[in-house]
Motif scaffolding. Structure first.
Motif, short mmCIF file in Angstrom:
data_model
loop_
_atom_site.label_atom_id
_atom_site.label_comp_id
_atom_site.label_asym_id
_atom_site.label_seq_id
_atom_site.Cartn_x
_atom_site.Cartn_y
_atom_site.Cartn_z
N PHE A 7 0.82 -1.20 0.00
CA PHE A 7 0.00 0.00 0.00
C PHE A 7 0.86 1.26 0.00
O PHE A 7 0.54 2.25 -0.68
N SER A 8 1.97 1.23 0.74
CA SER A 8 2.86 2.39 0.79
C SER A 8 3.49 2.66 -0.57
O SER A 8 3.55 3.82 -1.01
N LEU A 9 3.94 1.60 -1.23
CA LEU A 9 4.53 1.76 -2.56
C LEU A 9 3.50 2.30 -3.55
O LEU A 9 3.80 3.21 -4.34
N ALA A 10 2.29 1.74 -3.50
CA ALA A 10 1.24 2.18 -4.42
C ALA A 10 0.90 3.65 -4.18
O ALA A 10 0.71 4.42 -5.13
N THR A 11 0.84 4.05 -2.92
CA THR A 11 0.51 5.43 -2.58
C THR A 11 1.59 6.40 -3.05
O THR A 11 1.29 7.45 -3.64
N ILE A 12 2.85 6.03 -2.81
CA ILE A 12 3.97 6.90 -3.20
C ILE A 12 4.04 7.06 -4.71
O ILE A 12 4.15 8.17 -5.24
N VAL A 13 3.98 5.93 -5.42
CA VAL A 13 4.10 5.98 -6.89
C VAL A 13 2.90 6.70 -7.50
O VAL A 13 3.06 7.50 -8.43
N SER A 14 1.69 6.44 -6.98
CA SER A 14 0.50 7.08 -7.55
C SER A 14 0.49 8.58 -7.33
O SER A 14 -0.12 9.33 -8.09
N THR A 15 1.19 9.03 -6.28
CA THR A 15 1.26 10.47 -6.00
C THR A 15 1.99 11.22 -7.10
O THR A 15 1.61 12.34 -7.47
N VAL A 16 3.03 10.59 -7.64
CA VAL A 16 3.81 11.23 -8.71
C VAL A 16 3.39 10.74 -10.10
O VAL A 16 3.84 11.28 -11.11
N ALA A 17 2.53 9.71 -10.14
CA ALA A 17 2.15 9.10 -11.42
C ALA A 17 1.38 10.05 -12.32
O ALA A 17 1.42 9.91 -13.55
N THR A 18 0.70 11.01 -11.74
CA THR A 18 -0.07 11.97 -12.53
C THR A 18 0.78 13.15 -12.97
O THR A 18 0.29 14.02 -13.71
N ALA A 75 -9.71 22.29 -19.07
CA ALA A 75 -9.63 21.43 -17.88
C ALA A 75 -9.78 19.96 -18.27
O ALA A 75 -9.07 19.09 -17.74
N LEU A 76 -10.67 19.68 -19.20
CA LEU A 76 -10.85 18.30 -19.68
C LEU A 76 -9.59 17.79 -20.39
O LEU A 76 -9.25 16.61 -20.32
N SER A 77 -8.90 18.69 -21.07
CA SER A 77 -7.64 18.32 -21.75
C SER A 77 -6.60 17.88 -20.71
O SER A 77 -5.86 16.92 -20.93
N ILE A 78 -6.57 18.57 -19.59
CA ILE A 78 -5.64 18.21 -18.52
C ILE A 78 -6.02 16.87 -17.92
O ILE A 78 -5.16 16.04 -17.61
N VAL A 79 -7.32 16.63 -17.78
CA VAL A 79 -7.79 15.35 -17.25
C VAL A 79 -7.34 14.20 -18.14
O VAL A 79 -6.77 13.21 -17.68
N LYS A 80 -7.56 14.34 -19.45
CA LYS A 80 -7.17 13.30 -20.39
C LYS A 80 -5.66 13.10 -20.40
O LYS A 80 -5.16 11.96 -20.41
N GLY A 81 -4.93 14.21 -20.38
CA GLY A 81 -3.46 14.12 -20.37
C GLY A 81 -2.95 13.45 -19.11
O GLY A 81 -2.02 12.63 -19.16
N SER A 82 -3.56 13.76 -17.98
CA SER A 82 -3.15 13.18 -16.71
C SER A 82 -3.37 11.67 -16.68
O SER A 82 -2.53 10.91 -16.19
N VAL A 83 -4.50 11.23 -17.23
CA VAL A 83 -4.80 9.80 -17.27
C VAL A 83 -3.80 9.06 -18.15
O VAL A 83 -3.36 7.95 -17.82
N VAL A 84 -3.42 9.69 -19.26
CA VAL A 84 -2.40 9.08 -20.15
C VAL A 84 -1.08 8.93 -19.40
O VAL A 84 -0.41 7.89 -19.49
N ILE A 85 -0.69 9.97 -18.65
CA ILE A 85 0.55 9.92 -17.89
C ILE A 85 0.50 8.83 -16.82
O ILE A 85 1.47 8.10 -16.60
#
Length: 231
Positions: free
Chosen positions: A55-66, A82-92
């Motif tokens: 859980f700690s690894l998942a939390t740390i990585v997901s924090t910077v994953a976006t 704003a929607l463009s940022i949402v789509k871009g963030s999900v791709v990242i």
């Protein structure tokens, strides 16, 4: 007089939004607290230890994953940006999850001392947790922008309830050791993902189709300071 009425309405809306968030968060926390005494009688300290690492690894990585781009979702004046940022963030998030999978495969099949900490087989699903948690972070910001705090509260309760329920069931009837904690966690994240995904795509289906790669690149470039200074 008109100003006073308008001001009162704004304050009423603000209080209502705060109450919605607090009530959802409180219910979710209460569910978790009620489950703890049961879980501590089902799972061993070692089970909790393995899951804590996961859980700690998942939390740390997901924090910077976006790339921390989710923090920029509130800023644009226009909804399309704003929607463009949402789509871009999900791709990242998706790309980061792929790299995470490669790293896990390398570590699990190598001779590193870290293997003892990621021994359970479910660590191969760490990239899935990273993706789900990153997706949830991004869309939580989107629904906050839309002032749809009710859906945030509902998804939080669904996540907490499903996690606690499946943790208890998997422990009592199947005793899957720390894997039971993992199943509850991943199921809870998945339920929250489903609530966000279908609500978001249903409401924004038409506008999402209008966003192209150029729009996404433009918004990510304009908000490049977020991954530099916030990640």
């Amino acid at each position: 007089m008109n100003y006073s009425i308008k001001d009162f309405n704004l304050k009423s809306e603000f209080i209502k939004n705060i109450f919605t968030l607090l009530s959802g968060s409180t219910i979710a926390q209460v569910i978790t607290l009620l489950a703890i005494p049961v879980l501590t009688r089902i799972f061993t300290p070692q089970d909790f230890g393995f899951f804590a690492v996961y859980f700690s690894l998942a939390t740390i990585v997901s924090t910077v994953a976006t790339g921390r781009y989710e923090l920029a979702i509130m800023l644009p004046k226009h909804k399309k940006d704003a929607l463009s940022i949402v789509k871009g963030s999900v791709v990242i998030v998706f790309i980061t999850s792929i790299f995470c999978l490669i790293a896990i495969i390398f570590l699990k099949n190598g001779n590193s001392k870290l293997i003892q900490f990621i021994e359970p087989g479910y660590f191969y699903f760490l990239p899935l947790s990273v993706f789900l948690m990153g997706f949830i972070k991004v869309h939580s910001q989107w629904f906050s922008r839309q002032k749809d705090f009710k859906i945030i509260a509902i998804s939080g309760i669904a996540q907490s309830g499903s996690t606690a329920g499946l943790n208890i069931i998997s422990g009592l009837y199947f005793y899957l050791q720390s894997t039971g904690l993992f199943i509850g966690h991943i199921a809870g994240q998945f339920f929250q993902f489903v609530v966000f995904f279908f609500t978001f795509t249903r409401r924004e289906k038409t506008e999402l189709k209008e966003i192209n790669t150029t729009d996404i690149k433009t918004q990510l470039k304009e908000n490049i300071n977020f991954p530099y200074y916030s990640a």
